[in-house]
Design an enzyme around this catalytic site. Structure first.
Site, short mmCIF file in Angstrom:
data_model
loop_
_atom_site.label_atom_id
_atom_site.label_comp_id
_atom_site.label_asym_id
_atom_site.label_seq_id
_atom_site.Cartn_x
_atom_site.Cartn_y
_atom_site.Cartn_z
N HIS A 25 0.82 -1.22 0.00
CA HIS A 25 0.00 0.00 0.00
C HIS A 25 0.85 1.27 0.00
O HIS A 25 0.30 2.37 -0.11
CB HIS A 25 -0.91 0.05 1.24
CG HIS A 25 -1.94 -1.03 1.27
ND1 HIS A 25 -2.82 -1.25 0.23
CD2 HIS A 25 -2.25 -1.96 2.21
CE1 HIS A 25 -3.62 -2.27 0.54
NE2 HIS A 25 -3.29 -2.72 1.73
N ASP A 63 -2.47 -10.72 -1.93
CA ASP A 63 -3.00 -10.18 -0.68
C ASP A 63 -4.48 -9.85 -0.91
O ASP A 63 -4.87 -9.50 -2.03
CB ASP A 63 -2.22 -8.90 -0.31
CG ASP A 63 -2.60 -8.36 1.05
OD1 ASP A 63 -1.87 -8.62 2.01
OD2 ASP A 63 -3.64 -7.66 1.15
N HIS A 105 -6.17 -7.39 -0.13
CA HIS A 105 -6.38 -5.98 -0.47
C HIS A 105 -5.65 -5.64 -1.78
O HIS A 105 -4.63 -6.25 -2.10
CB HIS A 105 -5.84 -5.08 0.65
CG HIS A 105 -6.44 -5.39 1.99
ND1 HIS A 105 -5.81 -6.17 2.92
CD2 HIS A 105 -7.63 -5.01 2.53
CE1 HIS A 105 -6.58 -6.27 4.01
NE2 HIS A 105 -7.68 -5.57 3.79
N ASP A 126 -3.99 -12.70 4.39
CA ASP A 126 -5.29 -12.19 4.83
C ASP A 126 -6.43 -12.64 3.91
O ASP A 126 -7.58 -12.27 4.10
CB ASP A 126 -5.28 -10.66 5.00
CG ASP A 126 -4.57 -9.93 3.89
OD1 ASP A 126 -4.23 -10.57 2.88
OD2 ASP A 126 -4.35 -8.70 4.03
ZN LIG Z 1 -3.86 -7.08 3.00
#
Ligand SMILES: [Zn+2]
Length: 347
Positions: free
Chosen positions: A123, A160, A162, A247
């Site tokens: 991120h 991931d 996200h 995750d």
């Molecule tokens: Zn993540």
């Protein structure tokens, strides 16, 4: 041979009450030691990334700002992202761990590697950290392969849960880095729609595959078979980097995907097989998220076993029952979207 990057210094950043805390790595390391995998890998010592290297991806202003925050004892970059006094140095060592593993792979000292680093990176935008991330570890490692090792093009696969908005932004207009993200839709950070395809030389090199909540091992495997692997085949990378988040695991408290250790094994095996056939096995998996300690342990074991060319781990049971209607909805969604993606990408 498979390399492993880890250092106890990675435990020193952050707050024990934050979901991205040191226990995540402790759980992974303890499990690797208990299963004997720890000793089956070549340990690659990390080094701090240099300022010149961090500038490949991040702005001067942001690097200085983070350094200053840490010198003053720490502080928040955003609501979720808190630096402690150690963070600047540890983030340099996390990025540098991925750089050291890339160097070891390119020097043929190891074929592939797992980097058990924190803080995570995908991120982290060029001009600011966010989402528990400070420096973009995988983006920096990809840059090293291109700049220092004179590779013409590399791919990043990000599983991931996200979307890796930082990695996407770093390479959005670049033709030499293919970024493929497979993530849960309508989740933090809100980016990652299928329309974000890249700009200029990067047009078509940025691919976002969104899956609905409830996606299971077989849905990810199918998305890999139908989209990820054909995209890699079309691009012909000279090395593959993975933003490896656990995750996506069914037990994860921050998201709603339903993977088990079998899914991580299969995805890694597919990438390792592709890398072996196409780019001398060069594959680097770098840890991103993953907030359930059991998932961290078993996911890490599964990835290591696949990188080492070992048999799959004992399958895990899902921690709950998934209603058949959810599975069918994901099936329908996936098949429609695979069709749309394949048409659009000319696969
Ligand atoms: Zn993540």
């Amino acid at each position: 041979m498979t390399g492993l990057v880890y250092d106890d210094a990675y435990l020193t950043h952050g707050d024990p009450h934050h979901p991205e805390n040191a226990e995540r790595l402790r759980a992974a390391v303890a499990h690797l030691k208990a299963t004997g995998l720890w000793d089956a890998m070549v340990h690659i010592p990390p080094r701090p990334a240099t300022l010149d290297e961090v500038l490949w991806v991040h702005t001067d202003d942001y690097i200085e700002e983070l350094q200053l925050i840490c010198k003053r004892g720490g502080g928040h970059l955003d609501m979720d992202t808190c630096a402690t006094k150690e963070t600047y140095e540890v983030a340099l060592l996390a990025a540098g761990g991925c750089l050291a593993a890339t160097e070891a792979i390119l020097a043929d000292e190891v074929t592939n590697a797992l980097c058990l680093v924190r803080p995570p990176g995908h991120h982290a935008l060029p001009s600011r950290g966010m989402g528990f991330c400070f420096f973009n570890n995988v983006a920096l490692a990809a840059e090293l392969a291109i700049r220092r090792a004179h590779r013409d093009q590399v791919s990043i696969v990000d599983w991931d849960v996200h979307h890796g908005n930082g990695t996407q932004e770093a390479f959005f207009d670049r033709g030499d880095v293919q970024y493929i993200s497979i993530h849960q839709g309508a989740l933090y950070p809100g980016t990652g729609s299928v329309d974000e395809v890249g700009l200029d030389a990067g047009a078509g090199k940025n691919v976002n595959i969104m899956l609905p909540p409830g996606a299971q091992d077989r849905h990810y495997v199918e998305a890999f078979q139908q989209l990820v692997i054909p995209l890699l085949q079309a691009f012909e990378p000279e090395m593959i980097f993975v933003s490896c988040g656990f995750d996506t695991h069914a037990a994860d408290p921050l998201a709603r995907m339903c993977l088990t250790n079998s899914g991580y094994y299969e995805m890694t095996r597919m990438l390792a097989d592709f890398a072996e056939a196409q780019c001398q096995g060069r594959l680097l998996n770098a840890l991103e998220g993953g907030y359930d300690l059991g998932a961290m342990a078993h996911g890490t074991e599964a990835v290591c076993r696949a990188l080492l060319g070992m048999e799959p781990p004992e399958p895990e049971d899902l921690p709950f029952t998934i209603h058949e209607s959810v599975t069918h909805q994901v099936d329908d969604w996936l098949h429609q979207n695979i069709g749309l993606h394949r048409d659009r990408l000319g696969l």
